[in-house]
Design a protein around this motif. Sequence first.
Motif, PDB file in Angstrom:
ATOM      1  N   PRO A  41       0.813  -1.218   0.000  1.00 37.96           N
ATOM      2  CA  PRO A  41       0.000   0.000   0.000  1.00 37.96           C
ATOM      3  C   PRO A  41       0.848   1.271   0.000  1.00 37.96           C
ATOM      4  N   GLU A  42       0.284   2.288  -0.614  1.00 34.98           N
ATOM      5  CA  GLU A  42       0.877   3.612  -0.533  1.00 34.98           C
ATOM      6  C   GLU A  42       0.228   4.267   0.682  1.00 34.98           C
ATOM      7  N   PRO A  43       1.004   4.761   1.649  1.00 37.48           N
ATOM      8  CA  PRO A  43       0.357   5.307   2.857  1.00 37.48           C
ATOM      9  C   PRO A  43      -0.213   6.702   2.614  1.00 37.48           C
ATOM     10  N   LEU A  47      -7.229   2.042   4.038  1.00 38.47           N
ATOM     11  CA  LEU A  47      -7.535   0.898   3.176  1.00 38.47           C
ATOM     12  C   LEU A  47      -9.038   0.760   2.991  1.00 38.47           C
ATOM     13  N   HIS A  48      -9.422   0.292   1.793  1.00 36.04           N
ATOM     14  CA  HIS A  48     -10.836   0.022   1.534  1.00 36.04           C
ATOM     15  C   HIS A  48     -11.034  -1.444   1.168  1.00 36.04           C
ATOM     16  N   ILE A  49     -12.293  -1.790   0.895  1.00 36.56           N
ATOM     17  CA  ILE A  49     -12.629  -3.193   0.653  1.00 36.56           C
ATOM     18  C   ILE A  49     -11.925  -3.733  -0.600  1.00 36.56           C
ATOM     19  N   CYS A 237      -0.584  -7.351  -8.820  1.00 40.87           N
ATOM     20  CA  CYS A 237      -1.158  -6.009  -8.770  1.00 40.87           C
ATOM     21  C   CYS A 237      -2.395  -5.954  -9.644  1.00 40.87           C
ATOM     22  N   THR A 238      -3.010  -4.793  -9.715  1.00 42.23           N
ATOM     23  CA  THR A 238      -4.255  -4.676 -10.459  1.00 42.23           C
ATOM     24  C   THR A 238      -3.976  -4.287 -11.918  1.00 42.23           C
ATOM     25  N   LEU A 239      -5.012  -4.485 -12.743  1.00 49.04           N
ATOM     26  CA  LEU A 239      -4.852  -4.401 -14.200  1.00 49.04           C
ATOM     27  C   LEU A 239      -4.307  -3.085 -14.726  1.00 49.04           C
ATOM     28  N   ARG A 268      -9.445  -5.158 -10.559  1.00 49.69           N
ATOM     29  CA  ARG A 268      -9.729  -4.606  -9.243  1.00 49.69           C
ATOM     30  C   ARG A 268     -11.196  -4.798  -8.901  1.00 49.69           C
ATOM     31  N   LEU A 269     -11.480  -4.747  -7.634  1.00 49.68           N
ATOM     32  CA  LEU A 269     -12.856  -4.861  -7.169  1.00 49.68           C
ATOM     33  C   LEU A 269     -13.572  -3.531  -7.357  1.00 49.68           C
ATOM     34  N   ASN A 270     -14.740  -3.595  -7.964  1.00 49.63           N
ATOM     35  CA  ASN A 270     -15.665  -2.463  -7.969  1.00 49.63           C
ATOM     36  C   ASN A 270     -16.940  -2.939  -7.296  1.00 49.63           C
ATOM     37  N   SER A 277     -11.793   4.363  -4.559  1.00 47.83           N
ATOM     38  CA  SER A 277     -10.623   5.095  -5.009  1.00 47.83           C
ATOM     39  C   SER A 277     -10.259   6.024  -3.874  1.00 47.83           C
ATOM     40  N   LYS A 278      -9.013   5.909  -3.430  1.00 48.70           N
ATOM     41  CA  LYS A 278      -8.599   6.723  -2.283  1.00 48.70           C
ATOM     42  C   LYS A 278      -8.766   8.211  -2.576  1.00 48.70           C
ATOM     43  N   ARG A 279      -8.521   8.551  -3.833  1.00 50.12           N
ATOM     44  CA  ARG A 279      -8.613   9.954  -4.217  1.00 50.12           C
ATOM     45  C   ARG A 279     -10.032  10.499  -3.963  1.00 50.12           C
TER      46      ARG A 279
END
Length: 568
Positions: A41-43, A47-49, A237-239, A268-270, A277-279
């Motif tokens: 993870p990037e701190p 974290l999300h699901i 990692c994710t696509l 990735r999970l949607n 999305s953290k953003r």
Amino acid sequence: MTKDQRPAATAAAPSNFIKDIVRADVRAGAYNGRVQTRFPPEPNGYLHIGHAKSICLNFGLAAEFGGRCNLRFDDTNPVKEDVEYVESIKQDVRWLGFDWGDGLFYASDYFERLYAYASRLVEAGKAYVDDQSADEIRENRGTLTSPGKDSPWRNRPVEENLDLFGRMRAGEFEDGSRVLRAKIDMSHPNMVLRDPTLYRIKRVPHHRTGQKWPIYPMYDFAHCLSDAIEAVTHSICTLEFENNRALYDWVLDELGIEPRPRQYEFARLNLTHTALSKRKLIRLVREGRVAGWDDPRMPTISGLRRRGYTPESIRTFCERIGVSKAENLVDMALLEHCLREDLNRRAPRVMGVLDPLRLVIENYPEDQTEEFEFANNPEDEAMGRRMVPFSRVLYVERDDFREQAPGKWFRLAPGREVRLRYAYYVTCTDVVRDASGEVAELRCSFDPKTRGGWSKDGRKVKGTLHWVSAAHAVRAEVRLYGNLFSAADPSGADEAEFMELLNPDSLRVLPGCMVEPGLCLAKPGEIFQFERNGYFCLDPDSTPGRPVFNRATTLRDTWARIERQKDK
Ligand code: ATP
Ligand code: MG
């Protein structure tokens, strides 16, 4: 579908294409049969699901193949990072049930080695210092259909590059005035390989290395080398990183690293009605649209935890959704289904009235109290029993009464008889109204011969209501949650639009609920089934004598219904 036909929550995790690759590698003796993964993870947020999917996959593979999984913080962008995030991420991974043992690392631990690797690329003529501005670099990159343009600095002599790179490190230059770039191919069809930036100047302090570094490596450079340094075998990692794999391999090739980690990508999970999305999540927090990262409406691990989700239910969910390369949108109903399945077995059942209506039993002695014994979970005797007080004045759910009841109404109405759970049969004899004409109180009579909630003469009633004794009940605040976003798939919306898609009714606060007295002893995080009303988790906002509950989910299992319809 009956309960027994449902897939068991504990069934062995099914296979997936990544597991197949790992299994084949182990069989073929690659890496001497060793399996090592990492969660990176990037701190820069909580974290999300979606991260849970990646955590379960990485730690799960390591566990299944007797390998190890590191927790590595990808802390290469100090501008967006914070120790608060580091701590929350550690807590969440642990809470989900995973253990990194002695495998806790930070990309920043490797800054010195990464710098040495970069210097080697410079020496080999494979990297150069570019004096173009960020805008010029962008312009000269070309497009998907047109090649890029070589930088005027691309053919600097090695000595000059070494000198400049050293001075970048020494902090001699302004932010953004120069970068170190890989020398690959400005007309490569994969844009990632058009002389990607490896290092940029950012004279900002880092949460771990302080003022030591005025330059920071880019993700693509730091990530593959961090994997290599840790001897990761399968870098998952994710696509969206699919195109970056070529650069991952280029760096390792040029530096002659063997055996080398390999990158594999999955979708990735949607999840419906939310944003992963953290953003976007960071905006909801910063702009006060939610109460914080752990707001129970948030899809963050901390939000789910506060809402009443269990680690088991999240792990089961991650198993059920599987791992593939196909983009998908998973129904939130499946996540809720996994929670119900878990809590149905484990959560003690209690009575809580969300919208209380007074019910007075006129033929019950004024000063009498008796106690009834309740099973804490009728499906599991081992969860024990408890005594619940009963008296002349009770609260029942307002919604369990209709003045004009339709034919098939089995709950309370004038003249109708119902069972009060484990207590007595009562019949509604009269209705008392307040000044505004609203029903303020029900008058009832009870049949003393139905003690325990059963009639010895075989008289049957169809409705069974939950209740609490008014004299003993504890007043509680209950928070009910709806979807964070009204739209099923807000992920498509851009950042300006997505705020408009928020569900304005995602939180409803009920300040005057009445719950069993025993709930006064509950601790934050404890989860109960309020009979007929759903699963509720005690919130840390609770104060002594004033519990606050979050409804984790209702009892209505829309996922089971969807599955039933599919079976037909
Ligand atoms: P976001 O897009 O939410 O900002 P990110 O990918 O930038 O997330 P990282 O901290 O870099 O977040 O992610 C750590 C790991 O979790 C990465 O390997 C990433 O691929 C994975 N990951 C992130 N989001 C998801 C998701 N929705 N589903 C599965 N894996 C995910
Ligand atoms: Mg990322």
